[in-house]
Motif scaffolding. Structure first.
Motif, mmCIF file in Angstrom:
data_model
loop_
_atom_site.group_PDB
_atom_site.id
_atom_site.type_symbol
_atom_site.label_atom_id
_atom_site.label_comp_id
_atom_site.label_asym_id
_atom_site.label_seq_id
_atom_site.Cartn_x
_atom_site.Cartn_y
_atom_site.Cartn_z
ATOM 1 N N LEU A 64 15.746 -4.048 14.558
ATOM 2 C CA LEU A 64 14.526 -3.817 13.778
ATOM 3 C C LEU A 64 13.293 -4.332 14.513
ATOM 4 O O LEU A 64 12.254 -3.688 14.532
ATOM 5 C CB LEU A 64 14.639 -4.493 12.407
ATOM 6 C CG LEU A 64 15.795 -4.026 11.507
ATOM 7 C CD1 LEU A 64 15.782 -4.802 10.195
ATOM 8 C CD2 LEU A 64 15.687 -2.526 11.220
ATOM 9 N N ARG A 65 13.435 -5.536 15.106
ATOM 10 C CA ARG A 65 12.313 -6.132 15.842
ATOM 11 C C ARG A 65 12.864 -6.963 16.987
ATOM 12 O O ARG A 65 13.955 -7.503 16.897
ATOM 13 C CB ARG A 65 11.485 -7.056 14.918
ATOM 14 C CG ARG A 65 10.616 -6.324 13.926
ATOM 15 C CD ARG A 65 9.731 -7.295 13.128
ATOM 16 N NE ARG A 65 10.528 -8.261 12.368
ATOM 17 C CZ ARG A 65 11.121 -7.961 11.198
ATOM 18 N NH1 ARG A 65 11.022 -6.745 10.695
ATOM 19 N NH2 ARG A 65 11.804 -8.881 10.548
ATOM 20 N N ARG A 66 12.074 -7.063 18.055
ATOM 21 C CA ARG A 66 12.434 -7.973 19.139
ATOM 22 C C ARG A 66 11.173 -8.622 19.680
ATOM 23 O O ARG A 66 10.111 -7.998 19.709
ATOM 24 C CB ARG A 66 13.201 -7.241 20.248
ATOM 25 C CG ARG A 66 12.401 -6.228 21.022
ATOM 26 C CD ARG A 66 13.213 -5.660 22.192
ATOM 27 N NE ARG A 66 14.197 -4.696 21.761
ATOM 28 C CZ ARG A 66 15.402 -4.545 22.310
ATOM 29 N NH1 ARG A 66 15.759 -5.323 23.303
ATOM 30 N NH2 ARG A 66 16.229 -3.628 21.874
ATOM 31 N N SER A 67 11.283 -9.889 20.086
ATOM 32 C CA SER A 67 10.127 -10.580 20.665
ATOM 33 C C SER A 67 10.619 -11.539 21.745
ATOM 34 O O SER A 67 11.741 -12.039 21.692
ATOM 35 C CB SER A 67 9.355 -11.337 19.579
ATOM 36 O OG SER A 67 10.215 -12.257 18.928
ATOM 37 N N VAL A 68 9.760 -11.779 22.720
ATOM 38 C CA VAL A 68 10.098 -12.686 23.813
ATOM 39 C C VAL A 68 10.131 -14.113 23.267
ATOM 40 O O VAL A 68 9.292 -14.508 22.453
ATOM 41 C CB VAL A 68 9.061 -12.565 24.950
ATOM 42 C CG1 VAL A 68 9.368 -13.549 26.067
ATOM 43 C CG2 VAL A 68 9.046 -11.140 25.492
ATOM 44 N N ALA A 69 11.131 -14.871 23.704
ATOM 45 C CA ALA A 69 11.250 -16.267 23.279
ATOM 46 C C ALA A 69 11.676 -17.099 24.484
ATOM 47 O O ALA A 69 11.990 -16.563 25.544
ATOM 48 C CB ALA A 69 12.285 -16.385 22.162
ATOM 49 N N VAL A 70 11.678 -18.420 24.317
ATOM 50 C CA VAL A 70 12.080 -19.314 25.409
ATOM 51 C C VAL A 70 13.532 -19.002 25.788
ATOM 52 O O VAL A 70 14.424 -19.042 24.947
ATOM 53 C CB VAL A 70 11.943 -20.788 24.983
ATOM 54 C CG1 VAL A 70 12.458 -21.708 26.101
ATOM 55 C CG2 VAL A 70 10.496 -21.113 24.649
ATOM 56 N N GLY A 71 13.745 -18.654 27.057
ATOM 57 C CA GLY A 71 15.111 -18.403 27.535
ATOM 58 C C GLY A 71 15.665 -17.044 27.163
ATOM 59 O O GLY A 71 16.842 -16.776 27.385
ATOM 60 N N GLY A 72 14.850 -16.152 26.586
ATOM 61 C CA GLY A 72 15.377 -14.821 26.260
ATOM 62 C C GLY A 72 14.556 -14.099 25.215
ATOM 63 O O GLY A 72 13.331 -14.042 25.303
ATOM 64 N N GLN A 73 15.229 -13.572 24.201
ATOM 65 C CA GLN A 73 14.554 -12.812 23.145
ATOM 66 C C GLN A 73 15.032 -13.285 21.779
ATOM 67 O O GLN A 73 16.121 -13.823 21.644
ATOM 68 C CB GLN A 73 14.896 -11.318 23.246
ATOM 69 C CG GLN A 73 14.512 -10.628 24.531
ATOM 70 C CD GLN A 73 14.861 -9.153 24.474
ATOM 71 O OE1 GLN A 73 14.351 -8.408 23.645
ATOM 72 N NE2 GLN A 73 15.750 -8.718 25.360
ATOM 73 N N VAL A 74 14.191 -13.057 20.784
ATOM 74 C CA VAL A 74 14.615 -13.204 19.391
ATOM 75 C C VAL A 74 14.715 -11.796 18.822
ATOM 76 O O VAL A 74 13.763 -11.005 18.927
ATOM 77 C CB VAL A 74 13.607 -14.034 18.563
ATOM 78 C CG1 VAL A 74 13.989 -13.994 17.080
ATOM 79 C CG2 VAL A 74 13.579 -15.467 19.059
ATOM 80 N N LEU A 75 15.862 -11.465 18.247
ATOM 81 C CA LEU A 75 16.095 -10.128 17.697
ATOM 82 C C LEU A 75 16.247 -10.209 16.188
ATOM 83 O O LEU A 75 16.841 -11.156 15.666
ATOM 84 C CB LEU A 75 17.382 -9.521 18.269
ATOM 85 C CG LEU A 75 17.490 -9.409 19.785
ATOM 86 C CD1 LEU A 75 18.851 -8.841 20.154
ATOM 87 C CD2 LEU A 75 16.393 -8.525 20.349
ATOM 88 N N THR A 76 15.708 -9.218 15.505
ATOM 89 C CA THR A 76 16.003 -9.028 14.087
ATOM 90 C C THR A 76 16.872 -7.783 14.013
ATOM 91 O O THR A 76 16.426 -6.684 14.397
ATOM 92 C CB THR A 76 14.726 -8.831 13.272
ATOM 93 O OG1 THR A 76 13.846 -9.942 13.490
ATOM 94 C CG2 THR A 76 15.048 -8.741 11.779
ATOM 95 N N LEU A 77 18.089 -7.965 13.547
ATOM 96 C CA LEU A 77 19.070 -6.874 13.562
ATOM 97 C C LEU A 77 19.380 -6.361 12.177
ATOM 98 O O LEU A 77 19.460 -7.143 11.222
ATOM 99 C CB LEU A 77 20.384 -7.358 14.208
ATOM 100 C CG LEU A 77 20.288 -7.938 15.618
ATOM 101 C CD1 LEU A 77 21.651 -8.495 16.041
ATOM 102 C CD2 LEU A 77 19.810 -6.881 16.601
ATOM 103 N N GLN A 78 19.564 -5.061 12.090
ATOM 104 C CA GLN A 78 20.147 -4.479 10.874
ATOM 105 C C GLN A 78 21.633 -4.315 11.189
ATOM 106 O O GLN A 78 22.026 -3.525 12.032
ATOM 107 C CB GLN A 78 19.544 -3.099 10.597
ATOM 108 C CG GLN A 78 20.216 -2.361 9.424
ATOM 109 C CD GLN A 78 19.950 -0.864 9.492
ATOM 110 O OE1 GLN A 78 18.883 -0.431 9.884
ATOM 111 N NE2 GLN A 78 20.954 -0.075 9.094
ATOM 112 N N GLY A 79 22.463 -5.122 10.535
ATOM 113 C CA GLY A 79 23.898 -5.115 10.834
ATOM 114 C C GLY A 79 24.676 -4.251 9.872
ATOM 115 O O GLY A 79 24.130 -3.623 8.963
ATOM 116 N N LEU A 80 25.996 -4.230 10.083
ATOM 117 C CA LEU A 80 26.850 -3.395 9.226
ATOM 118 C C LEU A 80 27.053 -4.038 7.865
ATOM 119 O O LEU A 80 27.412 -3.363 6.907
ATOM 120 C CB LEU A 80 28.211 -3.173 9.900
ATOM 121 C CG LEU A 80 28.185 -2.428 11.234
ATOM 122 C CD1 LEU A 80 29.579 -2.274 11.760
ATOM 123 C CD2 LEU A 80 27.515 -1.076 11.073
ATOM 124 N N GLY A 81 26.832 -5.363 7.774
ATOM 125 C CA GLY A 81 27.044 -6.070 6.511
ATOM 126 C C GLY A 81 25.853 -5.949 5.592
ATOM 127 O O GLY A 81 25.871 -6.500 4.494
#
Length: 249
Positions: free
Chosen positions: A232-249
């Motif tokens: 749904l969303r991704r942003s740069v963060a320390v050491g990588g990325q922060v992701l907001t995911l729409q999962g199967l649950g």
């Protein structure tokens, strides 16, 4: 003899099988695994195919599973420096000692299969059998296994895994898999078995069709990127990325 000397001998024996020789038949690997007591049935598996991103996806799945406290086995190819990279336990390549010990168990049975077959087992057949035997001996809680080439006739397709992952499909290995996306997807959909859960990246329509048809044919459940799940969303963060995911649950 040191572990390193023994490992060098084993590497040389494996190389004699022809690093790039390919024979697309499952009979030989099935016979070998039967003689070994079907080690690939000792644990659940996640089986990956596709054209792009297979190994990095396998590594991510492995990391996620270990984060949940599971003991993992991971089989990927090719390798960069040593064949041990193909077979990982809990994220680390197997030791030379373990690789040699497993090879010494498998090699006499492989010789029996070779003697009965028109074509000897390939290098990839052997490393696949070594991986499955290593995972059973460890033992692992779950195996993450990457297809070598294609899907349906690949040596790894003895798993009949409960989870099949299909990364984006493009035109690859057209001399063996066909020269259209549909032909290639048909080969890769061969890793989907009855009752499996299929996780598929977004695909071109031409590639998606054979996958959906295979799922319908065998009664598999499919989850598609951009439909049943997605980022749904991704942003740069320390050491990588922060992701907001729409999962199967």
């Amino acid at each position: 003899m040191t572990d390193h000397q023994a490992f060098a001998e084993v590497e040389a024996e494996l190389a004699e099988r022809g690093f790039t020789r390919m024979v697309f038949e499952l009979d030989r690997i099935e016979s070998l695994l039967d003689l070994l007591g079907s080690p690939q049935r000792a644990y659940p598996s996640i089986h990956l195919t596709g054209t792009n991103g297979k190994t990095s996806t396998a590594r991510m799945i492995d990391s996620l599973l270990r984060a949940f406290g599971l003991h993992t086995g991971r089989y990927t190819s090719p390798h960069l420096e040593t064949v041990r990279e193909r077979i990982s336990l809990d994220g680390e390549p197997v030791s030379e000692e373990r690789f040699v010990a497993t090879y010494r168990e498998v090699a006499p049975l492989a010789q029996l299969v070779d003697e009965r077959s028109a074509e000897p087992l390939t290098y990839f057949d052997m490393t696949t059998a070594l991986a499955f035997a290593t995972f059973a001996d460890a033992p692992v809680d779950i195996a993450v296994v990457e297809v070598g080439l294609g899907g349906a006739e690949d040596s790894t397709n003895v798993l009949q895994a409960g989870v099949a992952v299909i990364t984006p499909i493009g035109l690859d290995h057209t001399e063996w898999l066909g020269d259209t996306l549909e032909d290639i997807a048909l080969h890769k959909a061969g890793i989907i078995y009855p009752g499996a859960t299929v996780i598929s990246a977004a695909q071109e329509e031409e590639a998606a069709r054979p996958i959906l048809e295979r799922c319908a044919e065998v009664g598999a459940t499919i989850a598609r990127e951009g439909s049943e799940f997605g980022v749904l969303r991704r942003s740069v963060a320390v050491g990588g990325q922060v992701l907001t995911l729409q999962g199967l649950g």
